[in-house]
Design a protein around this motif. Structure first.
Motif, mmCIF file in Angstrom:
data_model
loop_
_atom_site.group_PDB
_atom_site.id
_atom_site.type_symbol
_atom_site.label_atom_id
_atom_site.label_comp_id
_atom_site.label_asym_id
_atom_site.label_seq_id
_atom_site.Cartn_x
_atom_site.Cartn_y
_atom_site.Cartn_z
ATOM 1 N N LEU A 91 5.133 -5.126 4.544
ATOM 2 C CA LEU A 91 5.671 -3.891 3.980
ATOM 3 C C LEU A 91 4.704 -2.758 4.272
ATOM 4 O O LEU A 91 3.520 -2.840 3.929
ATOM 5 C CB LEU A 91 5.888 -4.036 2.472
ATOM 6 C CG LEU A 91 6.542 -2.848 1.776
ATOM 7 C CD1 LEU A 91 7.507 -3.310 0.674
ATOM 8 C CD2 LEU A 91 5.532 -1.875 1.183
ATOM 9 N N SER A 92 5.202 -1.734 4.922
ATOM 10 C CA SER A 92 4.457 -0.499 5.206
ATOM 11 C C SER A 92 3.148 -0.778 5.946
ATOM 12 O O SER A 92 3.189 -1.225 7.082
ATOM 13 C CB SER A 92 4.247 0.294 3.923
ATOM 14 O OG SER A 92 3.940 1.622 4.278
ATOM 15 N N MET A 93 1.972 -0.608 5.310
ATOM 16 C CA MET A 93 0.728 -0.947 6.021
ATOM 17 C C MET A 93 0.758 -2.416 6.450
ATOM 18 O O MET A 93 0.272 -2.764 7.536
ATOM 19 C CB MET A 93 -0.496 -0.679 5.131
ATOM 20 C CG MET A 93 -1.827 -1.029 5.781
ATOM 21 S SD MET A 93 -3.223 -0.846 4.649
ATOM 22 C CE MET A 93 -2.998 -2.286 3.592
ATOM 23 N N ALA A 214 10.591 7.809 1.148
ATOM 24 C CA ALA A 214 10.089 9.135 1.520
ATOM 25 C C ALA A 214 8.848 9.051 2.413
ATOM 26 O O ALA A 214 8.396 10.065 2.930
ATOM 27 C CB ALA A 214 9.757 9.926 0.244
ATOM 28 N N ILE A 215 8.277 7.862 2.575
ATOM 29 C CA ILE A 215 7.057 7.728 3.398
ATOM 30 C C ILE A 215 7.413 7.259 4.804
ATOM 31 O O ILE A 215 6.904 7.784 5.802
ATOM 32 C CB ILE A 215 6.050 6.775 2.708
ATOM 33 C CG1 ILE A 215 5.578 7.408 1.391
ATOM 34 C CG2 ILE A 215 4.854 6.477 3.626
ATOM 35 C CD1 ILE A 215 4.548 6.601 0.622
ATOM 36 N N THR A 216 8.293 6.270 4.895
ATOM 37 C CA THR A 216 8.800 5.820 6.206
ATOM 38 C C THR A 216 10.334 5.829 6.126
ATOM 39 O O THR A 216 10.957 4.784 5.923
ATOM 40 C CB THR A 216 8.269 4.405 6.555
ATOM 41 O OG1 THR A 216 8.459 3.525 5.437
ATOM 42 C CG2 THR A 216 6.794 4.430 6.892
ATOM 43 N N GLY A 240 13.156 3.430 -3.119
ATOM 44 C CA GLY A 240 12.260 4.277 -2.346
ATOM 45 C C GLY A 240 11.500 3.432 -1.341
ATOM 46 O O GLY A 240 12.095 2.577 -0.661
ATOM 47 N N HIS A 241 10.173 3.639 -1.288
ATOM 48 C CA HIS A 241 9.342 3.017 -0.251
ATOM 49 C C HIS A 241 8.958 1.578 -0.583
ATOM 50 O O HIS A 241 8.578 0.830 0.304
ATOM 51 C CB HIS A 241 8.075 3.886 -0.117
ATOM 52 C CG HIS A 241 7.110 3.448 0.926
ATOM 53 N ND1 HIS A 241 7.420 3.416 2.266
ATOM 54 C CD2 HIS A 241 5.818 3.043 0.849
ATOM 55 C CE1 HIS A 241 6.364 3.006 2.963
ATOM 56 N NE2 HIS A 241 5.381 2.767 2.122
ATOM 57 N N VAL A 242 9.045 1.186 -1.857
ATOM 58 C CA VAL A 242 8.499 -0.125 -2.235
ATOM 59 C C VAL A 242 9.655 -1.076 -2.577
ATOM 60 O O VAL A 242 9.773 -1.577 -3.693
ATOM 61 C CB VAL A 242 7.494 0.012 -3.408
ATOM 62 C CG1 VAL A 242 6.636 -1.248 -3.507
ATOM 63 C CG2 VAL A 242 6.608 1.226 -3.245
HETATM 64 C C1 MLT Z 1 1.833 1.900 2.528
HETATM 65 O O1 MLT Z 1 2.718 1.837 1.670
HETATM 66 O O2 MLT Z 1 1.313 0.874 2.984
HETATM 67 C C2 MLT Z 1 1.370 3.247 2.999
HETATM 68 O O3 MLT Z 1 2.013 4.253 2.283
HETATM 69 C C3 MLT Z 1 1.611 3.430 4.481
HETATM 70 C C4 MLT Z 1 1.123 4.750 4.991
HETATM 71 O O4 MLT Z 1 0.592 5.554 4.226
HETATM 72 O O5 MLT Z 1 1.264 4.992 6.214
#
Ligand code: MLT
Length: 267
Positions: A91-93, A214-216, A240-242
């Protein structure tokens, strides 16, 4: 990078002759506890391995790292635990790490799950923002970083309807030293663009993204879906993002359906 000690991980569920282990890589500023709802729902079906990435949570290490070195660490851990080939989910990172892993160790993968993530590198503007967050981590600590990110991490419905999720995220962030967060922000800032690699991904790939990430944002997942030949995209509504925390039921069904493609559950 020389691996001095293995990463901390949880490793639960049945080993199967047919189904590969499912490995879940957390994002930022989380640790492996991000996946609590997936472990609870899936560990009866599959072997589920959840590391804390180097320096995060219960994994030790104060040195700087890169996204690629984290991928190397995960590979070392999975070799040590005789857990390859696997289905790797990030997930994300954790998705940045999963993509770096897939590029370097493709023969050890049966499938890939990319959740709320992207293949592109940081823009110049994003790199400047990383420096501001590094300064915040250094001056005000890990909770301040989580607080600053919260409005972008969770969608409005989660923020207002499920305040316990924001609390859980703060608690996870607090388990990561500010130095770890500073190193991770630098690693994300400096990661290469892996978009050109996407057409070479041969493994079945599931792409999941929150409709209100909203982040990706979903458009980035659609781009990855177009570029990865054997990929499926699912947009998770009301998230959202999570997504793993905000809409675990939808995520768990999507993972179960994807894992079903690798054979039936048998021990
Ligand atoms: C994440 O959720 O891992 C970060 O928000 C990714 C990022 O900031 O690029």
């Amino acid at each position: 990078m020389i691996r001095k000690t293995a990463l901390f991980c949880t490793d639960t569920g049945p080993t199967s002759a047919t189904l590969p282990p499912l490995v879940l890589l957390h994002g930022f500023p989380f640790n492996g506890r991000l996946w609590r709802r997936q472990v609870e729902a899936l560990q009866d079906l599959y072997r589920v391995i959840v590391p804390d990435l180097r320096s995060f949570g219960r994994s030790v290490g104060n040195d700087p790292f890169t996204i690629e070195s984290q991928a190397d660490e995960v590979h070392g851990l999975l070799m040590d635990r005789d857990a390859l080939p696997c289905v790797l989910c990030g997930l994300s990172m954790g998705g940045y790490v999963a993509l770096a892993y897939a590029r370097k160790y493709p023969a050890t993968l049966r499938g890939l799950i990319l959740m709320d993530t992207k293949s592109a590198a940081d823009t110049s503007e994003a790199k400047l923002q990383r420096q501001k967050m590094i300064d915040l981590a250094n001056t005000s600590g890990s909770l301040a970083v989580a607080d600053a990110m919260m409005p972008k991490l969770l969608c409005e419905e989660t923020l207002t309807g499920y305040p316990e999720i924001a609390k859980e995220i703060q608690s996870m962030a607090g388990e990561n030293p500010p130095l770890t967060l500073a190193h991770a922000l630098a690693a994300m800032r400096d990661r290469p663009d892996l978009s050109d690699y996407l057409p070479s991904i041969a493994e079945p790939t599931l792409i999941l993204v929150g409709a209100e990430d909203a982040i990706t944002p979903p458009a980035l997942s659609q781009e990855m879906h177009r570029a990865i030949p054997n990929s499926t995209l699912e947009v998770i509504t009301g998230s959202g993002h999570v997504t793993a925390m905000e809409r675990p039921d939808q995520v768990n069904v999507a993972i179960r359906n994807f894992m079903g493609g690798f054979g039936s559950q048998s021990v």
